[in-house]
Design an enzyme around this catalytic site. Structure first.
Site, short mmCIF file in Angstrom:
data_model
loop_
_atom_site.label_atom_id
_atom_site.label_comp_id
_atom_site.label_asym_id
_atom_site.label_seq_id
_atom_site.Cartn_x
_atom_site.Cartn_y
_atom_site.Cartn_z
N SER A 1 0.79 -1.24 0.00
CA SER A 1 0.00 0.00 0.00
C SER A 1 0.82 1.29 0.00
CB SER A 1 -0.94 0.03 1.21
OG SER A 1 -1.89 -0.98 1.10
N LYS B 1 0.25 3.43 -2.87
CA LYS B 1 -0.96 4.25 -3.01
C LYS B 1 -0.60 5.74 -3.08
CE LYS B 1 -4.42 1.12 -0.90
NZ LYS B 1 -3.79 -0.18 -0.70
N TYR C 1 -4.68 -2.46 -10.18
CA TYR C 1 -4.55 -2.40 -8.73
C TYR C 1 -3.60 -3.49 -8.21
CZ TYR C 1 -5.69 -2.52 -3.79
OH TYR C 1 -5.59 -2.52 -2.43
N TYR D 1 -4.24 3.50 7.84
CA TYR D 1 -5.51 2.83 8.08
C TYR D 1 -6.12 3.35 9.38
CZ TYR D 1 -3.10 -0.24 4.80
OH TYR D 1 -2.39 -0.73 3.76
N VAL E 1 1.25 -3.59 3.99
CA VAL E 1 1.27 -4.85 4.74
C VAL E 1 2.52 -5.67 4.49
CG1 VAL E 1 -1.23 -5.09 5.03
CG2 VAL E 1 -0.12 -6.03 2.99
#
Lengths: 309, 309, 309, 309
Positions: free
Chosen positions: D64, D67, D191, D243, D261
């Protein structure tokens, strides 16, 4: 008739050893103190014959079973306008959930969860003082059961009030949405007292008999509600009468019924009988564990399920 | 008998002017294209007498009504173990909600919401190919209705698949929780096809007759399920058969029933009759608006509500 | 310095025409009555120089801005143990939502939503009477701003209590989870009074100066908190200081800040200045609309954003 | 400079014994297989000086963290219109929650939760084929880090796709709300590949340097984004980058950052440095446990927190 008496005794005998299962409600001392071994059954047919066994004549705290009587009273005062204030759908969540209220603008899903019963208390108040409303409720239940000895347990009512934070939250939350017309303390005064009605299985079965008989109590001859309204109250009990275990109760028992955390359940076999059971151990949905089993056996053996031919 | 035919005609005549109310499902072209004026009723009693009116013999897309037949099939294959995979409680939310799945670990609340029916499709697959399972489903419904002409509308099945993003989301979500045993595309292949069954009111009423007759189709003599299972399926229809309008349907109609977004509703009066209505305009809960009213009138006039004496 | 005064005046001049936008909070009469045209700005640098414009010396109801002072006080009494009682995460929902509480066992997400601030009030009480705690709070804010004239508006406090059903719901809900140690009415007594602090922009900016200066008020020389704690309070303001508009405020302004429904916002540029704005019209997240724009302009022109080089 | 190298080594030495804490992500085999003892740190200042220790030059799956680069790319293509498609608020729930999407009409809360990053992938596609978009992404990250050796790990990309039921659910759910413009498999193709970028701490720190330097990479001289946009991306990282542990990271570390992660975290000290850590054991929010501690120590010792003077 003899058969039904034998059946009731057999059910009592069969299930008595299991009264230790489940968990007694302990949020107030007077409930926590109840002997978990208590177990009573009473069935009354439309001719007034009573079949009973066990602790069927000992009064216990009927708790949410009273919500049926409260709804009946509110419908008598406000008719179908009652449904502007409370819904008629199963909630899909616990009896004391507040989530649904926030998502749906403060209107409770049905009159048999706590939030809905608080709105019903507001409707029953109808401009009266809490004392007056409580008096009216007691007289109404006495009239339904044709028994002037029925009363509220003041110690239970007091305990409910002293520990009722969750209900205070629900009531204030609805008040913040403009959903209660009377002061919160008046509404909860009524609510906590009607929860504290003390009745025996026999009294409860008699009080519910009008719902098995199209709205007219066959013993007293009193027409309590129209046949249409009796059917509708039964429908509500079937879809919403056992919190988030209503589907399970319909599946296993197949009778309209209403449970309370005191361990009581009142149920109705339309055209046949009204009945009540009491056993304080609760299952994980907050319904009497042995009481549910007793009604399942009773319905299976009598063929009273509303879903069979 | 003559009376029932007259009643069915009267209901059709009375409600026909209202078929313009509500909204036709438009998420797939083949549903959106249906004439909103269509309105059919069919009632079949336990002796096989049929009372019908309007567009009662025109096939339409039964959509979620098929979930009853799918559940029956799954119970036949897996028995009570079916309930390890799907619950039996009303959901308290829309037919295609995913919120409950996240809060409850991916297990759907009941077999009559989309998520639950997808799990049932997984159970019906039981190691077979989608083609085999779909064939079995069609044959089962033909057998229930005793009518080998019943078929799936391939155009509808194809449209469902092409626009079924929400169902793809539900299926993949449950798959992520390990709740589906077959590949998602196999499960949805079955699901989209069983949604696309095309049947008339008369066929639907006949297919549901076993549920009105303790599990045995009185016309063919076939025992489809045990009397206990018939009661239980009826209980599920009553508590969960109309999405988030199930409580309302129980309140107004008082019969176990299952609706579909195609505008069809199948309902059961245990011991008396099975019936089906079709009118494409839907109310805000996604149930046939005129169809619900027709069943309310029918139940009121016949006294068939399961909640009356 | 002159430049900063000119900038503050320019911002006031530019945005003054837009004070009619947004919506004044109207849940209590004393807030609803406020003139929507009010608009003040005050900036104070670490040397104590003040730059201000408009209604910068008129006291208004600071409402939730006080939550920063309350948190500071609670941390002083309980240290990091404070976080056993309240979280540190943005809530992702409205300032008065109760849903999160039900899903997370009654523990509020952060000290800057109402539920969290009610827990902080419980912590500030710490065994004292509400009157004592309220006195302590007022003295603490006077000490922070070095201004003994700061006081609570008793009319606002009374109005809050009279209409605070939602806060009563939150407090009772948490009490039902055992999350409050003092009686609900004591906790809310404190909560409603601290909401009712009346301060001007100038006073607010001075009271926040310690957060811009590593915990030590450079004007009085008082060390209010350690530099680590000052950073941490700033971090909380940045992530949670504007309810469900905190991300937006960080994106556009880039300064730690805390808003109130009275239309005030206090913000901090670490190492540079503390500042406050007041304009009663609120945006849809409940934050001052013109106040947010003023701080966005100020941060852009000064380069004070914590996110730039 | 020497000091910073010594500090980085000290942090590595101090925390190395704790790499066994936390839990390695195990949802795909190629992540589960990673040696939990791995631990690298790299810091790069605005002059290009690099301070590093441990496994700082070993490529790992950045997951992530990508992102941030994807958002930068989407903003480059669509500007502020990006925010019509995805929000800027912390979600208050887990990285893969679908509940918020149902409650808010299918629009994700921010670009750093999975649903938001899927929308960003849709925006990056912009009419191109997945292959073209993936190529563009890789080239963009190579350009940011000034390192043409950076590549996607094809095995990880394949594993993501094979087990990505939850992301399939999210994408199809948004598609059902009309929130994706390209086919779901194209969007997820992009993705899953961008998740599978393999980079070392040193490469990650270099790739993030433009965010520490007002949008311009001081080593290459390339202006990647405007200074305003750099600040805004930093603001988003601070409020949403970890998160449901974003508040906690801001509280303890006080730097804009983004975790993955795979155990990596990239962080930015505006005007000072960019940095990256890698340690595969994750805390309960899914962020690198030792990596978070390392950054907390680094920020505390350097005084780089954006919240201090």
């Amino acid at each position: 008739m003899t058969d039904l008496q034998a059946l009731v005794e057999e059910i009592h005998h069969t299930l008595k050893p299991r009264t230790g299962e489940g968990r007694v409600a302990d949020y107030i001392p007077s409930l926590a103190r109840v002997d978990q071994d208590k177990f009573g059954i009473a069935v009354i047919d439309l001719d007034g014959n009573v079949f009973k066994s066990g602790d069927c004549d000992e009064a216990f705290s009927i708790q949410s079973v009273s919500k049926v009587f409260m709804l009946t009273l509110a419908l008598g005062k406000h008719g179908e306008a009652t449904w502007n204030r409370v819904g008629r759908e199963p909630s899909g969540s616990a009896f004391n959930s507040i989530v649904q209220l926030e998502h749906e603008g403060g209107k409770p899903r049905n009159p048999f969860i706590n939030a809905g019963a608080i709105v019903i208390s507001d409707l029953v108040l109808a401009g009266h003082t809490p004392r007056e409303a409580i008096g009216e409720i007691v007289r109404f239940v006495q009239y339904l059961a044709d028994d002037p000895s029925i009363a509220i347990d003041p110690e239970v009512a007091k305990s409910e009030a002293a520990t009722g934070y969750r209900n205070l939250a629900l009531a204030n939350f609805m008040k913040s949405f403009g959903k209660l017309q009377h002061p919160v303390d008046h509404v909860l005064g009524v609510y906590f007292h009607q929860c504290a009605l003390a009745m025996s299985c026999t009294q409860l079965a008699r009080a519910g008999l009008f719902l098995a008989a199209n709205g007219k109590n066959p013993l007293t001859g009193h027409t309590v509600v129209s046949s249409q309204r009796a059917r509708r109250i039964n429908a509500l009990m079937l879809t919403c009468g056992h919190y988030d275990g209503s589907g399970d109760f319909a599946y296993h028992v197949g009778l309209p019924g209403k449970s309370g955390v005191g361990g009581g359940i009142m149920a109705v076999a339309p055209g046949k009988a009204a009945m009540a059971v009491w056993s304080p151990g609760l299952n994980h949905n907050g319904n009497s564990l042995v009481g549910s089993l007793a009604l399942e056996m009773l319905a299976a053996r009598t063929g009273w399920s509303v879903f069979g031919a």
